[in-house]
Design an enzyme around this catalytic site. Sequence first.
Site, PDB file in Angstrom:
ATOM      1  N   ASN A 233       0.870  -1.180   0.000  1.00  0.00           N
ATOM      2  CA  ASN A 233       0.000   0.000   0.000  1.00  0.00           C
ATOM      3  C   ASN A 233       0.904   1.226   0.000  1.00  0.00           C
ATOM      4  O   ASN A 233       1.458   1.594   1.029  1.00  0.00           O
ATOM      5  CB  ASN A 233      -0.897  -0.034   1.250  1.00  0.00           C
ATOM      6  CG  ASN A 233      -1.730   1.227   1.391  1.00  0.00           C
ATOM      7  OD1 ASN A 233      -1.789   2.048   0.476  1.00  0.00           O
ATOM      8  ND2 ASN A 233      -2.380   1.374   2.534  1.00  0.00           N
ATOM      9  N   TRP A 234       1.017   1.836  -1.174  1.00  0.00           N
ATOM     10  CA  TRP A 234       1.956   2.966  -1.306  1.00  0.00           C
ATOM     11  C   TRP A 234       1.365   4.280  -0.793  1.00  0.00           C
ATOM     12  O   TRP A 234       2.065   5.297  -0.766  1.00  0.00           O
ATOM     13  CB  TRP A 234       2.368   3.137  -2.768  1.00  0.00           C
ATOM     14  CG  TRP A 234       3.362   2.128  -3.253  1.00  0.00           C
ATOM     15  CD1 TRP A 234       4.000   1.170  -2.517  1.00  0.00           C
ATOM     16  CD2 TRP A 234       3.854   1.992  -4.603  1.00  0.00           C
ATOM     17  NE1 TRP A 234       4.849   0.447  -3.318  1.00  0.00           N
ATOM     18  CE2 TRP A 234       4.779   0.927  -4.604  1.00  0.00           C
ATOM     19  CE3 TRP A 234       3.595   2.651  -5.804  1.00  0.00           C
ATOM     20  CZ2 TRP A 234       5.452   0.525  -5.756  1.00  0.00           C
ATOM     21  CZ3 TRP A 234       4.256   2.248  -6.949  1.00  0.00           C
ATOM     22  CH2 TRP A 234       5.173   1.198  -6.927  1.00  0.00           C
ATOM     23  N   LYS A 235       0.090   4.250  -0.458  1.00  0.00           N
ATOM     24  CA  LYS A 235      -0.555   5.483   0.040  1.00  0.00           C
ATOM     25  C   LYS A 235      -0.292   6.641  -0.936  1.00  0.00           C
ATOM     26  O   LYS A 235      -0.233   6.423  -2.131  1.00  0.00           O
ATOM     27  CB  LYS A 235      -0.088   5.778   1.465  1.00  0.00           C
ATOM     28  CG  LYS A 235      -0.249   4.528   2.349  1.00  0.00           C
ATOM     29  CD  LYS A 235      -0.141   4.754   3.809  1.00  0.00           C
ATOM     30  CE  LYS A 235      -0.352   3.408   4.510  1.00  0.00           C
ATOM     31  NZ  LYS A 235      -0.369   3.510   5.958  1.00  0.00           N
TER      32      LYS A 235
ATOM     33  N   HIS B  18      -9.780   0.961   4.048  1.00  0.00           N
ATOM     34  CA  HIS B  18      -8.544   1.146   4.819  1.00  0.00           C
ATOM     35  C   HIS B  18      -8.807   2.124   5.967  1.00  0.00           C
ATOM     36  O   HIS B  18      -9.601   3.058   5.825  1.00  0.00           O
ATOM     37  CB  HIS B  18      -7.431   1.677   3.903  1.00  0.00           C
ATOM     38  CG  HIS B  18      -6.105   1.738   4.585  1.00  0.00           C
ATOM     39  ND1 HIS B  18      -5.755   2.771   5.412  1.00  0.00           N
ATOM     40  CD2 HIS B  18      -5.072   0.865   4.594  1.00  0.00           C
ATOM     41  CE1 HIS B  18      -4.541   2.536   5.896  1.00  0.00           C
ATOM     42  NE2 HIS B  18      -4.106   1.382   5.414  1.00  0.00           N
TER      43      HIS B  18
ATOM     44  N   GLU C 153      -7.305   4.580   7.058  1.00  0.00           N
ATOM     45  CA  GLU C 153      -7.132   6.005   6.737  1.00  0.00           C
ATOM     46  C   GLU C 153      -8.337   6.536   5.977  1.00  0.00           C
ATOM     47  O   GLU C 153      -8.692   7.712   6.108  1.00  0.00           O
ATOM     48  CB  GLU C 153      -5.809   6.206   5.968  1.00  0.00           C
ATOM     49  CG  GLU C 153      -4.615   6.068   6.909  1.00  0.00           C
ATOM     50  CD  GLU C 153      -3.335   5.555   6.275  1.00  0.00           C
ATOM     51  OE1 GLU C 153      -3.220   5.573   5.036  1.00  0.00           O
ATOM     52  OE2 GLU C 153      -2.447   5.103   7.044  1.00  0.00           O
TER      53      GLU C 153
ATOM     54  N   GLU D   1      -5.838  -4.883  10.241  1.00  0.00           N
ATOM     55  CA  GLU D   1      -4.844  -3.840  10.487  1.00  0.00           C
ATOM     56  C   GLU D   1      -5.205  -3.073  11.754  1.00  0.00           C
ATOM     57  O   GLU D   1      -6.028  -2.157  11.715  1.00  0.00           O
ATOM     58  CB  GLU D   1      -4.793  -2.870   9.307  1.00  0.00           C
ATOM     59  CG  GLU D   1      -4.368  -3.520   8.009  1.00  0.00           C
ATOM     60  CD  GLU D   1      -3.741  -2.500   7.065  1.00  0.00           C
ATOM     61  OE1 GLU D   1      -2.560  -2.683   6.742  1.00  0.00           O
ATOM     62  OE2 GLU D   1      -4.410  -1.530   6.688  1.00  0.00           O
TER      63      GLU D   1
ATOM     64  N   GLY E 162       1.888   2.575  10.631  1.00  0.00           N
ATOM     65  CA  GLY E 162       2.813   3.693  10.500  1.00  0.00           C
ATOM     66  C   GLY E 162       3.450   4.124  11.817  1.00  0.00           C
ATOM     67  O   GLY E 162       4.060   5.187  11.896  1.00  0.00           O
TER      68      GLY E 162
ATOM     69  N   SER F 277       2.916  -1.873  10.372  1.00  0.00           N
ATOM     70  CA  SER F 277       4.355  -1.878  10.642  1.00  0.00           C
ATOM     71  C   SER F 277       5.028  -3.216  10.341  1.00  0.00           C
ATOM     72  O   SER F 277       5.946  -3.626  11.056  1.00  0.00           O
ATOM     73  CB  SER F 277       4.632  -1.442  12.082  1.00  0.00           C
ATOM     74  OG  SER F 277       4.172  -0.104  12.276  1.00  0.00           O
TER      75      SER F 277
ATOM     76  N   GLY G 245       2.728  -0.934   4.320  1.00  0.00           N
ATOM     77  CA  GLY G 245       2.790   0.477   3.942  1.00  0.00           C
ATOM     78  C   GLY G 245       4.233   0.930   3.789  1.00  0.00           C
ATOM     79  O   GLY G 245       4.876   0.703   2.763  1.00  0.00           O
ATOM     80  N   GLY G 246       4.756   1.551   4.825  1.00  0.00           N
ATOM     81  CA  GLY G 246       6.083   2.169   4.770  1.00  0.00           C
ATOM     82  C   GLY G 246       7.178   1.280   4.194  1.00  0.00           C
ATOM     83  O   GLY G 246       7.966   1.724   3.345  1.00  0.00           O
TER      84      GLY G 246
HETATM   85  P1  PGA Z   1       2.466   0.489   7.636  1.00  0.00           P
HETATM   86  O1  PGA Z   1       1.035   0.663   6.881  1.00  0.00           O
HETATM   87  O2  PGA Z   1       3.074  -0.781   7.122  1.00  0.00           O
HETATM   88  O3  PGA Z   1       3.252   1.719   7.226  1.00  0.00           O
HETATM   89  O4  PGA Z   1       2.178   0.432   9.090  1.00  0.00           O
HETATM   90  C1  PGA Z   1       0.189  -0.424   6.683  1.00  0.00           C
HETATM   91  C2  PGA Z   1      -1.093   0.008   6.014  1.00  0.00           C
HETATM   92  O5  PGA Z   1      -1.570   1.114   6.295  1.00  0.00           O
HETATM   93  O6  PGA Z   1      -1.665  -0.719   5.191  1.00  0.00           O
END
Ligand code: PGA
Length: 250
Positions: A10-12, A96, A98, A168, A174, A214, A235-236
């Site tokens: 997930n590159w956001k 998601h 977010e 999640e 994050g 994470s 994500g990150g």
């Molecule tokens: P993260 O994000 O790996 O940076 O914690 C995961 C996600 O939001 O899907």
Amino acid sequence: MPRKALIAANWKMFKTPAEAKAFVDAFLPLVAGHDRDEIALFPSPVLLPTVIEAAKGSNVAVGAQNIHFAEEGAYTGETSLNQLKAVGGTHTLIGHSERRQYFAETDEIVNKKLHTALKHGVVPVVCVGEVLAEREADKTADVLKTQIAGALVGITAEMAAPIVIAYEPVWAIGTGKTATPEMAVDAHKIIRAEVAKLLGAEVAAAVRILYGGSVKPDNATSLIGQEEIDGALVGGASLKPDSFAAIVKY
Ligand code: PGA
């Protein structure tokens, strides 16, 4: 039948088209021939054509981070399933945290999006998870059951095969704080039991439940290695080819 893991990036709201192309060009050789797991990238909509073109013919699928539930219409800023499919996208994230937190996505909206994605034959990755206050108040199980039941309204066992769920915990996204494998496994069992209650044991045994929050190369094995955990949503640590490839090859 063992469940094939899905490792998803997930590159956001990161990367330009040039950066996205450079990622794919560097990443594909690192995962060439890797067929133990499915691999998918979820870039921003503006990057989709570039990433899909760069990944063409490879073992890497590409999807959207969000789609609208309507077929088309006056929905400024949104992307339809037809638009996603027309550029070659095959997957989509739905709900998601977010999206839930910053864009007021409710379980009802998640449910509508899930119906539209299934109708279009696009693989939906439905995200659920509790916030810290809910975990601390011992409400994790209730929250997960409510989110799963809300997402699956009107979904039958016959429709359910493509559905992927991502657990999640919001407090782990994050933040560098990962759920322990035990915490993740417990949550996955709650989710799988809810799916069994709603759609039957067969669907529940087959549905893939990913962990996200994470995930990094150094904790991927301890999480994805659990029988109950069928992959990861990253994500990150998915933004760099070597780091994401290391997670894929956990
Ligand atoms: P993260 O994000 O790996 O940076 O914690 C995961 C996600 O939001 O899907």
